[in-house]
Design an enzyme around this catalytic site. Structure first.
Site, short mmCIF file in Angstrom:
data_model
loop_
_atom_site.label_atom_id
_atom_site.label_comp_id
_atom_site.label_asym_id
_atom_site.label_seq_id
_atom_site.Cartn_x
_atom_site.Cartn_y
_atom_site.Cartn_z
N TYR A 168 10.55 -12.47 -2.20
CA TYR A 168 11.09 -11.20 -2.70
C TYR A 168 10.22 -10.03 -2.24
O TYR A 168 10.71 -9.05 -1.67
CB TYR A 168 11.19 -11.24 -4.22
CG TYR A 168 11.45 -9.87 -4.82
CD1 TYR A 168 12.68 -9.23 -4.66
CD2 TYR A 168 10.46 -9.21 -5.55
CE1 TYR A 168 12.92 -7.98 -5.19
CE2 TYR A 168 10.69 -7.96 -6.10
CZ TYR A 168 11.92 -7.35 -5.91
OH TYR A 168 12.15 -6.10 -6.44
N SER A 211 9.40 -2.16 -4.27
CA SER A 211 8.87 -2.84 -5.44
C SER A 211 7.35 -2.91 -5.39
O SER A 211 6.75 -2.95 -4.32
CB SER A 211 9.44 -4.27 -5.48
OG SER A 211 8.75 -5.06 -6.44
N LYS A 242 10.97 -6.90 0.70
CA LYS A 242 10.83 -5.46 0.46
C LYS A 242 9.89 -4.83 1.49
O LYS A 242 10.15 -3.74 2.03
CB LYS A 242 10.33 -5.20 -0.96
CG LYS A 242 11.30 -5.61 -2.05
CD LYS A 242 12.55 -4.75 -2.06
CE LYS A 242 13.44 -5.02 -3.25
NZ LYS A 242 14.65 -4.17 -3.26
#
Length: 328
Positions: free
Chosen positions: A141, A117, A145
């Site tokens: 988040y 991402s 990643k």
């Protein structure tokens, strides 16, 4: 034909990629726990219900099927939720993915494609963002990643696992067929929420921040069609199988559009205004996030088909106005 295990293959981007894999004569095997995916997105493809944290089940899958590569789409994606529930994200996106890696190592699976991402960049000082831009995620988040990307570097050294990490910018749109599309519950992405405000008179779109240093004061983002993301995965697979080396690529259109511009474009396509209100900025929202995808274009020979915002939104509207969405 080569068989590809697609974890999270019943979800938004995974289901679009499965169809393109089949078009290119690969055999996709969908592995999904259906926590955020949909059985109806599986279609006629082979499906196994399972969790990426289930080591024993993965081992049995790898014993039964000759898997050439694993593509992992199985992750939670809501940035705001990750701040409120960090352990949920570290459990699924990190700990469970490590179990997937463990099963791969023990089964001799050597190829992996990862849905990373743009969140790994955090709040960039310079745009467009290249793969060499500083990595400074600002939420669980994004950190989940980045941690997986770092683990993949270690696994390349220790076990010879070759991987491609694809750093998405803002995924949008739906299949031109209209049979699959964005169906997140809860939905957090801008374009479907604009359409919700158009289709549902009881819903009001919330626009966060009107005082950013942009042309109209709202945030600017780089939108990429889900089918263009899917095609990049197929090209990344071919690159991995022929070049046998690990790498990382940005995926975006390289053009930014403000929130207000996206709203206006959507209203034009739908032929109706959406109900909205303007609110204060959200903490952690960058003013501008735009990708440089030159590396993917050069190395993967990737080219986006949907490079106009109108074309992306038209496919999303076809899906959203069809009544096939499960909810918001």
């Amino acid at each position: 034909m080569k068989k590809i295990l697609v974890t999270g293959g019943a979800g938004y981007i995974g289901s679009h990629t499965v169809r393109q894999l089949a078009d290119k004569k690969y055999i996709p095997l969908i592995y999904d726990n259906l926590s955020t995916g949909y059985k109806e997105f599986v279609g006629d493809f082979e499906f196994i219900k399972g969790d990426i944290g289930d080591y024993d089940k993965l081992i049995s899958v790898f014993k039964k099927h000759e898997i050439e590569c694993v593509m992992n789409f199985a992750s939670f994606i809501a940035v705001g939720e990750s701040v409120k529930l960090p352990l949920k994200y570290y459990k699924n996106n990190l700990a469970d993915t490590i179990e997937l890696f463990r099963a791969m190592v023990d089964s001799g699976i050597k190829n992996f494609i990862f849905s990373s991402s743009a969140a790994v960049y955090g709040l960039p000082e310079v745009t467009p963002i290249t793969e060499n831009s500083p990595l400074n995620p600002i939420n669980p988040y994004g950190r989940s990643k980045l941690y997986i990307e770092e683990i993949l570097k270690d696994l390349d050294i220790s076990d010879g696992i070759k991987s491609i990490s694809l750093r998405y910018f803002n995924a949008a749109g739906a299949s031109s067929s209209g049979d699959i599309g964005e169906n997140h519950i809860p939905e957090t992405h801008l374009i479907p929420l604009i359409m919700r405000a158009i289709l549902d008179d009881s819903y009001t779109l919330n626009v966060f921040g009107t005082d950013y240093p942009t042309k109209d004061g709202t945030c600017i983002r780089d939108y990429i069609h889900v089918d263009d993301l899917a095609s990049a995965h197929v090209l990344a697979l071919e690159y991995l199988l022929t070049q046998n080396k690990s790498d990382v690529f940005n995926l975006g259109n390289g053009t930014g559009f403000s929130v207000n511009e996206v709203i206006q474009c959507t209203e034009k396509i739908a032929g109706k205004k959406c109900k909205l209100k303007y609110s204060e900025r959200r903490e952690g929202d960058a003013a501008v996030l735009v990708a440089s995808s030159d590396k993917a274009k050069d190395a993967l020979r990737w080219k986006s088909k949907y490079n106009q915002l109108e074309n992306i939104i038209e496919t999303a509207w076809k899906w959203e106005s069809s009544g096939k969405r499960s909810g918001y």
